[in-house]
Design a protein around this motif. Sequence first.
Motif, PDB file in Angstrom:
ATOM      1  N   VAL A  43       6.022  52.127  33.566  1.00 24.13           N
ATOM      2  CA  VAL A  43       7.399  52.594  33.648  1.00 24.13           C
ATOM      3  C   VAL A  43       8.304  51.420  33.995  1.00 24.13           C
ATOM      4  O   VAL A  43       8.080  50.710  34.974  1.00 24.13           O
ATOM      5  N   GLY A  44       9.349  51.216  33.177  1.00 23.97           N
ATOM      6  CA  GLY A  44      10.274  50.118  33.433  1.00 23.97           C
ATOM      7  C   GLY A  44       9.617  48.773  33.225  1.00 23.97           C
ATOM      8  O   GLY A  44       9.518  47.958  34.143  1.00 23.97           O
ATOM      9  N   ALA A  45       9.173  48.513  32.006  1.00 22.76           N
ATOM     10  CA  ALA A  45       8.386  47.305  31.718  1.00 22.76           C
ATOM     11  C   ALA A  45       9.195  46.026  31.748  1.00 22.76           C
ATOM     12  O   ALA A  45       8.627  44.935  31.780  1.00 22.76           O
ATOM     13  N   GLY A  46      10.530  46.123  31.716  1.00 28.10           N
ATOM     14  CA  GLY A  46      11.350  44.914  31.723  1.00 28.10           C
ATOM     15  C   GLY A  46      11.075  44.043  30.511  1.00 28.10           C
ATOM     16  O   GLY A  46      11.068  44.523  29.370  1.00 28.10           O
ATOM     17  N   THR A  47      10.831  42.765  30.757  1.00 29.03           N
ATOM     18  CA  THR A  47      10.562  41.832  29.664  1.00 29.03           C
ATOM     19  C   THR A  47       9.078  41.774  29.309  1.00 29.03           C
ATOM     20  O   THR A  47       8.674  40.946  28.495  1.00 29.03           O
ATOM     21  N   GLY A  48       8.264  42.629  29.925  1.00 31.33           N
ATOM     22  CA  GLY A  48       6.833  42.611  29.649  1.00 31.33           C
ATOM     23  C   GLY A  48       6.060  41.658  30.529  1.00 31.33           C
ATOM     24  O   GLY A  48       4.963  41.211  30.173  1.00 31.33           O
ATOM     25  N   THR A  49       6.575  41.386  31.726  1.00 28.64           N
ATOM     26  CA  THR A  49       5.942  40.425  32.634  1.00 28.64           C
ATOM     27  C   THR A  49       4.522  40.822  32.995  1.00 28.64           C
ATOM     28  O   THR A  49       3.657  39.957  33.199  1.00 28.64           O
ATOM     29  N   ASN A  50       4.264  42.118  33.092  1.00 25.47           N
ATOM     30  CA  ASN A  50       2.925  42.572  33.489  1.00 25.47           C
ATOM     31  C   ASN A  50       1.874  42.421  32.407  1.00 25.47           C
ATOM     32  O   ASN A  50       0.669  42.419  32.709  1.00 25.47           O
ATOM     33  N   PHE A  51       2.278  42.340  31.164  1.00 24.04           N
ATOM     34  CA  PHE A  51       1.330  42.517  30.059  1.00 24.04           C
ATOM     35  C   PHE A  51       0.155  41.542  30.121  1.00 24.04           C
ATOM     36  O   PHE A  51      -0.981  41.901  29.795  1.00 24.04           O
ATOM     37  N   GLU A  52       0.411  40.320  30.524  1.00 24.18           N
ATOM     38  CA  GLU A  52      -0.658  39.315  30.533  1.00 24.18           C
ATOM     39  C   GLU A  52      -1.708  39.580  31.611  1.00 24.18           C
ATOM     40  O   GLU A  52      -2.796  39.005  31.589  1.00 24.18           O
ATOM     41  N   PHE A  53      -1.401  40.468  32.550  1.00 27.21           N
ATOM     42  CA  PHE A  53      -2.302  40.707  33.667  1.00 27.21           C
ATOM     43  C   PHE A  53      -3.189  41.936  33.501  1.00 27.21           C
ATOM     44  O   PHE A  53      -4.049  42.194  34.349  1.00 27.21           O
ATOM     45  N   TYR A  54      -3.013  42.700  32.432  1.00 25.31           N
ATOM     46  CA  TYR A  54      -3.861  43.878  32.248  1.00 25.31           C
ATOM     47  C   TYR A  54      -5.293  43.463  31.934  1.00 25.31           C
ATOM     48  O   TYR A  54      -5.518  42.603  31.084  1.00 25.31           O
ATOM     49  N   PRO A  55      -6.267  44.071  32.608  1.00 27.80           N
ATOM     50  CA  PRO A  55      -7.678  43.721  32.332  1.00 27.80           C
ATOM     51  C   PRO A  55      -8.143  44.287  30.998  1.00 27.80           C
ATOM     52  O   PRO A  55      -7.567  45.245  30.469  1.00 27.80           O
ATOM     53  N   ASP A  56      -9.208  43.724  30.477  1.00 24.11           N
ATOM     54  CA  ASP A  56      -9.736  44.126  29.172  1.00 24.11           C
ATOM     55  C   ASP A  56     -10.238  45.569  29.163  1.00 24.11           C
ATOM     56  O   ASP A  56     -10.441  46.145  28.091  1.00 24.11           O
TER      57      ASP A  56
END
Length: 215
Positions: A43-56
Amino acid sequence: MSDTVDNPFFARLWTVMSTHETDAIRKLRRENLAGLSGRVLEVGAGTGTNFEFYPDTVSEVVAVEPERRLAEQAQRAAVGARVPVTVSTDTVEHFAAAGSEPFDAVVCSLVLCSIDDSDTVLRQLLSLLRPGGQLRYLEHVASDGGRGRLQRIADATVWPRLFGNCHTHRHTEQSIVGAGFEVEGARREWTMPRWVPLPVAEFAIGRAVKPSLVQ
């Protein structure tokens, strides 16, 4: 979060801020997502800062970002993510009304402070989770003492206008429990020295669960 947001000033400001996050905040982002699996709603992803941290182990991320300029940047960040990410400008209300397939987890990072009716949205997030599903949150929250007074002053003056409706003195963890979640692990972290006179130096990071008996 009932409508698509058009806030060009905040979109420009957040773009700059998200590309200059401290190592402490990035470490907390990574920790907040560690161990997730299955289908995730962010929710509220912004610029997608979290995306690189999601585990496989995550099979799919549906990332909601109602500010269209930020959503465009999140879509570009999704291309380089290790896990499949779909960016949507639909709202939480849309998913709740559409009867979406339940999610295994919901992620909220620096967003609950900016939602007008966070209590209602948290109840909707609860309804979108499967029983036993998790809410992972990383939010700046209400402090005590002098910093709490600073937060209340900031919230009553320019802070929400400058920072996309951000309210710094919110008792977010109380709202999470009030929505029906069971908090299983939580703590506070300082991302800046305590003497720095900023209202957003203290963060709450935690994991809450939808009780198995709640449908």
